[in-house]
Design an enzyme around this catalytic site. Structure first.
Site, PDB file in Angstrom:
ATOM      1  N   LYS A 160       0.741  -1.205  -0.173  1.00 54.91           N
ATOM      2  CA  LYS A 160       0.182   0.113  -0.198  1.00 54.91           C
ATOM      3  C   LYS A 160       0.842   1.161   0.091  1.00 54.91           C
ATOM      4  O   LYS A 160       0.689   2.216  -0.937  1.00 54.91           O
ATOM      5  CB  LYS A 160      -0.641  -0.025   1.317  1.00 54.91           C
ATOM      6  CG  LYS A 160      -1.987  -1.047   1.318  1.00 54.91           C
ATOM      7  CD  LYS A 160      -2.981  -0.984   2.358  1.00 54.91           C
ATOM      8  CE  LYS A 160      -2.299  -1.192   3.715  1.00 54.91           C
ATOM      9  NZ  LYS A 160      -1.588  -2.450   4.054  1.00 54.91           N
ATOM     10  N   THR A 161       2.062   1.409   1.020  1.00 58.49           N
ATOM     11  CA  THR A 161       2.551   2.546   1.010  1.00 58.49           C
ATOM     12  C   THR A 161       3.469   2.559  -0.352  1.00 58.49           C
ATOM     13  O   THR A 161       3.548   3.796  -0.629  1.00 58.49           O
ATOM     14  CB  THR A 161       3.645   2.447   2.263  1.00 58.49           C
ATOM     15  OG1 THR A 161       2.695   2.327   3.498  1.00 58.49           O
ATOM     16  CG2 THR A 161       4.372   3.599   2.559  1.00 58.49           C
ATOM     17  N   ASP A 219      -2.063   7.877   3.621  1.00 57.48           N
ATOM     18  CA  ASP A 219      -1.561   6.399   3.881  1.00 57.48           C
ATOM     19  C   ASP A 219      -2.275   5.938   5.356  1.00 57.48           C
ATOM     20  O   ASP A 219      -2.526   7.272   6.097  1.00 57.48           O
ATOM     21  CB  ASP A 219      -0.215   6.442   4.200  1.00 57.48           C
ATOM     22  CG  ASP A 219       0.423   4.865   3.995  1.00 57.48           C
ATOM     23  OD1 ASP A 219      -0.382   4.021   4.019  1.00 57.48           O
ATOM     24  OD2 ASP A 219       1.542   4.846   4.193  1.00 57.48           O
ATOM     25  N   GLU A 220      -2.320   4.794   5.628  1.00 56.39           N
ATOM     26  CA  GLU A 220      -2.733   4.411   7.114  1.00 56.39           C
ATOM     27  C   GLU A 220      -3.762   4.995   7.319  1.00 56.39           C
ATOM     28  O   GLU A 220      -4.437   5.485   8.624  1.00 56.39           O
ATOM     29  CB  GLU A 220      -1.536   4.882   8.247  1.00 56.39           C
ATOM     30  CG  GLU A 220      -0.230   4.366   7.694  1.00 56.39           C
ATOM     31  CD  GLU A 220      -0.047   2.951   8.309  1.00 56.39           C
ATOM     32  OE1 GLU A 220      -1.013   2.355   8.843  1.00 56.39           O
ATOM     33  OE2 GLU A 220       1.117   2.425   8.365  1.00 56.39           O
ATOM     34  N   GLN A 222      -5.762  -3.329  10.761  1.00 55.52           N
ATOM     35  CA  GLN A 222      -4.719  -2.651  11.535  1.00 55.52           C
ATOM     36  C   GLN A 222      -5.083  -1.450  12.248  1.00 55.52           C
ATOM     37  O   GLN A 222      -4.092  -0.853  12.495  1.00 55.52           O
ATOM     38  CB  GLN A 222      -3.405  -2.372  10.299  1.00 55.52           C
ATOM     39  CG  GLN A 222      -3.073  -3.673  10.047  1.00 55.52           C
ATOM     40  CD  GLN A 222      -1.683  -3.349   9.034  1.00 55.52           C
ATOM     41  OE1 GLN A 222      -0.652  -2.858   9.771  1.00 55.52           O
ATOM     42  NE2 GLN A 222      -1.677  -3.631   7.932  1.00 55.52           N
ATOM     43  N   ARG A 259       4.331  -7.935  10.841  1.00 59.46           N
ATOM     44  CA  ARG A 259       5.686  -7.232  10.779  1.00 59.46           C
ATOM     45  C   ARG A 259       6.670  -8.232  10.241  1.00 59.46           C
ATOM     46  O   ARG A 259       7.846  -7.786   9.937  1.00 59.46           O
ATOM     47  CB  ARG A 259       6.129  -6.563  12.084  1.00 59.46           C
ATOM     48  CG  ARG A 259       5.469  -5.668  12.530  1.00 59.46           C
ATOM     49  CD  ARG A 259       5.060  -4.523  11.706  1.00 59.46           C
ATOM     50  NE  ARG A 259       3.526  -4.907  11.016  1.00 59.46           N
ATOM     51  CZ  ARG A 259       3.192  -4.246   9.823  1.00 59.46           C
ATOM     52  NH1 ARG A 259       4.004  -3.405   9.220  1.00 59.46           N
ATOM     53  NH2 ARG A 259       2.017  -4.732   9.467  1.00 59.46           N
TER      54      ARG A 259
HETATM   55  P1  ATP Z   1       1.472  -2.056   5.920  1.00 60.13           P
HETATM   56  O1  ATP Z   1      -0.091  -2.656   6.070  1.00 60.13           O
HETATM   57  O2  ATP Z   1       2.357  -2.801   6.950  1.00 60.13           O
HETATM   58  O3  ATP Z   1       1.850  -0.593   6.199  1.00 60.13           O
HETATM   59  P2  ATP Z   1       2.029  -1.892   3.204  1.00 60.13           P
HETATM   60  O4  ATP Z   1       0.627  -2.695   2.725  1.00 60.13           O
HETATM   61  O5  ATP Z   1       2.191  -0.315   3.185  1.00 60.13           O
HETATM   62  O6  ATP Z   1       2.257  -2.515   4.424  1.00 60.13           O
HETATM   63  P3  ATP Z   1       4.625  -1.767   1.898  1.00 60.13           P
HETATM   64  O7  ATP Z   1       5.371  -1.368   3.063  1.00 60.13           O
HETATM   65  O8  ATP Z   1       4.546  -0.690   0.864  1.00 60.13           O
HETATM   66  O9  ATP Z   1       3.345  -2.611   2.351  1.00 60.13           O
HETATM   67  O10 ATP Z   1       5.377  -3.078   1.297  1.00 60.13           O
HETATM   68  C1  ATP Z   1       5.696  -4.426   1.840  1.00 60.13           C
HETATM   69  C2  ATP Z   1       7.034  -4.935   1.334  1.00 60.13           C
HETATM   70  O11 ATP Z   1       6.676  -5.268   0.289  1.00 60.13           O
HETATM   71  C3  ATP Z   1       8.017  -3.808   1.299  1.00 60.13           C
HETATM   72  O12 ATP Z   1       9.295  -4.250   1.339  1.00 60.13           O
HETATM   73  C4  ATP Z   1       7.894  -3.485  -0.247  1.00 60.13           C
HETATM   74  O13 ATP Z   1       9.016  -2.882  -0.922  1.00 60.13           O
HETATM   75  C5  ATP Z   1       7.555  -4.687  -0.841  1.00 60.13           C
HETATM   76  N1  ATP Z   1       6.718  -4.580  -2.009  1.00 60.13           N
HETATM   77  C6  ATP Z   1       5.589  -4.170  -2.202  1.00 60.13           C
HETATM   78  N2  ATP Z   1       4.988  -4.275  -3.491  1.00 60.13           N
HETATM   79  C7  ATP Z   1       6.005  -5.105  -4.244  1.00 60.13           C
HETATM   80  C8  ATP Z   1       6.313  -5.659  -5.728  1.00 60.13           C
HETATM   81  N3  ATP Z   1       5.164  -5.400  -6.304  1.00 60.13           N
HETATM   82  N4  ATP Z   1       7.233  -6.597  -5.825  1.00 60.13           N
HETATM   83  C9  ATP Z   1       8.119  -6.822  -4.747  1.00 60.13           C
HETATM   84  N5  ATP Z   1       7.949  -6.421  -3.483  1.00 60.13           N
HETATM   85  C10 ATP Z   1       7.069  -5.447  -3.311  1.00 60.13           C
HETATM   86 MG    MG Z   2       2.375   0.887   4.852  1.00 64.42          MG
END
Ligand code: ATP
Ligand code: MG
Length: 693
Positions: free
Chosen positions: A33-34, A212-213, A243, A593
């Site tokens: 997402k981020t 975000d969040e 979350q 995490r």
């Molecule tokens: P959270 O809910 O904990 O905030 P998030 O959904 O924001 O998580 P991110 O932190 O953006 O997730 O991504 C999680 C991990 O996956 C990071 O290490 C990111 O670099 C990696 N990632 C995200 N998208 C891809 C992709 N398409 N291919 C490979 N790695 C990815």
């Molecule tokens: Mg995030």
């Protein structure tokens, strides 16, 4: 196609390339997402040609904002520096800086921000001014009520005295042109709501808004978003309802439903890139137990099965800690993990002590993430107060802090006289110095202070290198000399901290735009907004942290420690299904995490707050496991090292007996000499009531 677009999956790319109209990306932990949000900002700038300053992205921490901005600059080029990426509070500062005078509340656009510490100090002053009994009117308690009253506009005060404290608090804030954290949201809302001109200006300015969040925004922040989103409805939010863990601070789970109602259009990501399958299965099974889940989703994994999460029971808390420490050593020596890839997470800060002591025994470096923030240290607050007074000598609040630091023979009585004089004449304390009626010696001290500030002020307005400011102020005010004269380890550390502050200013020089003074003001604002969530992750050492502090972060190895009923879930939550759900979401944040290895540990017996407690494993452990799986109870190998934590000569602090000196340590028992009337006591050296100082 840009290389960074290629790094996304199909669903993510679709979200990035969605240009006009609302989009709600609801997706589980670690689904990118981020990353998607960040890439979308870069895409809008680089590929669509949107002017960076007409994009607003809101994040949950200042640290996340900074990292996001850096990444966007990497992807879309240096001119993207003017994109607005802030937390909700920092956004408040930015907008109120331009318009707060329009509210006619007595504030000017040069206001300063009072941090929590300052706010408590003001409550304390108010209690004093009213001659109330500080035992009956407790600072923290009243401070929380004031916050609640301001934010929720609900009657909370028990009696007229409490109401009076609030009124004095409010008066002192306005007199000193100070805003607290609540004001940054409450007044931002008021401004946008009541001033059509301001509202329209920002609606036109922000062509795109991203958040975000989203699951942790509160009701007021949602109203702010609604006021800011123009007719284009280009609002893009990402979040994971599972979350949402800030309910206790007013974060409003309902916002997801409000968004659906107000804007609609939902998009789902479900491939998790963070954790291996077995870890995700645990997360998925756990969160299914929640009663209220607005969006059901199952995470799919991209990374293979991975290792089975480990569930370890120990007979005592000490054993649990030893087990974790032993395993960390094994992970490092045999499996090649480095310490900073490992995190130990727990439900609340008080649980860290035994873990810390144990890691110390094992000589494992660690950092408490989210403890006392750098910016809360006395020396840092002093230097910053100096800079603020130099910029604006009329700020009584900061002037009082530093007028006699280092000592200038201006005692509390003289300060009080100055304060009274200022009140009588209706001028600032700084200006009142000229009208003081005190002994010539005292007057001389006051005048020397005044001249120092004036001299520094003249010099400051001539400077153009932000990196110079901190050392210049620290030396000229003889603050450094004071520390050098103290000649102990702590003062050395303080000098180092001041040097570290200098590097914050050096970075700011590149990071902010505008004239020297404008940049300086922005740095001061930014610093005032730092919270314990903004600490840098340590480059070395195991990370110890509460679950709340690590939202959005990831670690190769995660230990979830003290997984025990009555601690996690917390005792109060058990009887209320809403808060039990929130506790479960906290556990879900913990599990998700972990990238490669997850350990869940608990002890059957623990010393907590001074008494022995027998515990049951947390229900969350059972919920995470497949029904057929039997709990593995791992036998602990005896600790290889038998070093003790305390040694003769150590200074300690005991919750009941106060300060003492260790005379002798045998086995686990320390003999400690306390001040009279307590005298010599034998105490279990690992007892939670005891702390080394
Ligand atoms: P959270 O809910 O904990 O905030 P998030 O959904 O924001 O998580 P991110 O932190 O953006 O997730 O991504 C999680 C991990 O996956 C990071 O290490 C990111 O670099 C990696 N990632 C995200 N998208 C891809 C992709 N398409 N291919 C490979 N790695 C990815
Ligand atoms: Mg995030």
């Amino acid at each position: 196609m840009k290389e960074w677009l290629n790094k996304l999956n199909e669903q993510q790319r679709k979200a990035v390339m969605h240009i006009d109209g609302p989009l709600f990306v609801v997706a589980g932990a670690g689904t990118g997402k981020t990353r998607t949000l960040t890439t979308r900002v870069a895409y809008l700038i680089k590929e669509i040609g949107i002017a960076p300053e007409s994009i607003l992205a809101v994040t949950f921490t200042n640290k996340a904002a900074r990292e996001m901005k850096e990444r966007i600059i990497d992807m879309a080029g240096p001119h993207s520096v003017s994109v607005w990426i802030y937390t909700f509070h920092a956004l408040g500062v930015q907008i109120l800086r331009q318009h707060i005078d329009k509210l006619n509340m007595g504030y000017t656009n040069r206001f300063n921000i009072a941090d929590e510490d300052d706010a408590k100090g003001i409550v304390r002053d108010a209690i004093k001014e009213l001659n109330l009994d500080p035992k009956q009117y407790k600072v923290n308690y009243i401070r929380n009520k004031i916050s609640y009253y301001k934010y929720f506009k609900k009657e909370v005060f028990d009696d007229q005295n409490e109401m009076n404290i609030y009124q004095i608090y409010d008066r002192i804030m306005v007199e000193n042109n100070l805003l607290d954290f609540d004001d940054l949201q409450v007044l931002l809302y008021k401004l946008l709501n009541e001033h059509e001109g301001v509202r329209n200006y920002y609606r036109q300015k922000f062509q795109y808004i991203l958040i975000d969040e989203f699951q942790d925004t509160d009701f007021l922040q949602y109203q702010i978003i609604k006021l800011l989103v123009g007719e284009h409805k280009n609002i893009f939010v990402v979040g994971d309802p599972d979350q949402s863990i800030y309910g206790f601070r007013g974060a409003d789970y309902e916002n997801a439903n409000r968004f659906k109602r107000d804007f609609g259009n939902e998009h789902v990501l479900n491939i998790n890139y963070r954790s291996t399958k077995k870890i995700l299965d645990h997360a998925n099974r756990l969160i299914k137990f929640n009663q209220n889940r607005p969006f059901e989703k199952e995470l799919v994994c991209d990374l293979g099965d991975g290792f089975d999460p480990q569930i370890w029971s120990a007979s005592t808390d000490i054993q649990e800690a030893n087990m974790i420490a032993n395993e960390i050593e094994r992970l490092k020596k045999e499996l090649g993990y480095s310490y900073n890839e490992i995190a130990i997470l727990y439900r609340n800060n008080a649980l860290s002590r035994l873990l810390e002591d144990t890691l110390m025994k094992y000589n494992i470096p660690y950092t408490i993430y989210g403890g006392l923030s750098f910016y809360q240290r006395k020396e840092i607050k002093d230097i910053l107060a100096y800079i603020r007074v130099i910029l604006d000598p009329s700020l009584d609040f900061y002037l009082k802090r530093i007028i006699n630091v280092p000592k200038r023979a201006i005692g509390p009585t003289s300060v009080k006289k100055l304060e009274d004089k200022a009140k009588e004449l209706g001028v600032s304390m700084f200006d009142a110095i000229d009208y003081l009626d005190v002994s010539s010696k005292t007057l001389q001290a006051f005048n020397e202070f005044k001249n120092l500030i004036l001299r520094l002020r003249e010099r400051l307005y001539d400077m153009n290198d932000l990196g110079e400011v901190v050392s210049y102020v620290a030396y000229q005010t003889e603050y450094i000399k004071m520390l050098e004269d103290e000649k102990d380890d702590i003062s050395k550390e303080r000098i180092e901290n001041i040097n570290e502050l200098k590097s914050v200013f050096v970075q700011g020089d590149v990071f902010y735009e505008g004239t020297f003074i404008e940049k300086l003001t922005q740095i001061l604002d930014q610093i005032a907004l730092y919270t314990d969530l903004d600490q840098k992750l340590p480059e070395q050492g195991v990370i110890l942290s509460t679950f709340h502090q690590v939202k959005g972060l990831e670690f190769k190895v995660v230990f979830m420690a003290v997984m025990e009923e009555d601690i996690f879930p917390s005792p109060l939550s058990i009887f209320e299904s809403g808060s039990l759900d929130e506790e479960r979401r906290i556990a879900y944040v913990g599990v998700t995490r972990a990238k490669e290895r997850l350990y869940l540990t608990y002890a059957n017996q623990r010393l907590l707050y001074g008494s022995v407690k027998y515990s049951e494993p947390s229900r969350f452990i059972k919920e995470m496991m497949e029904p057929k799986k039997v709990m593995v109870s791992k036998r602990i190998e005896p600790s290889t090292q038998n070093t003790t934590f305390l040694k003769a000569g150590d200074k300690v602090n005991h919750q009941v007996f106060g300060e003492g000196i260790v005379v002798n340590v045998e086995d686990d028992i320390a003999t400690i000499a306390f001040k009279m009337p307590h005298g010599v006591k034998k105490i279990l050296e690992n007892h939670p009531s005891l702390r080394k100082i």
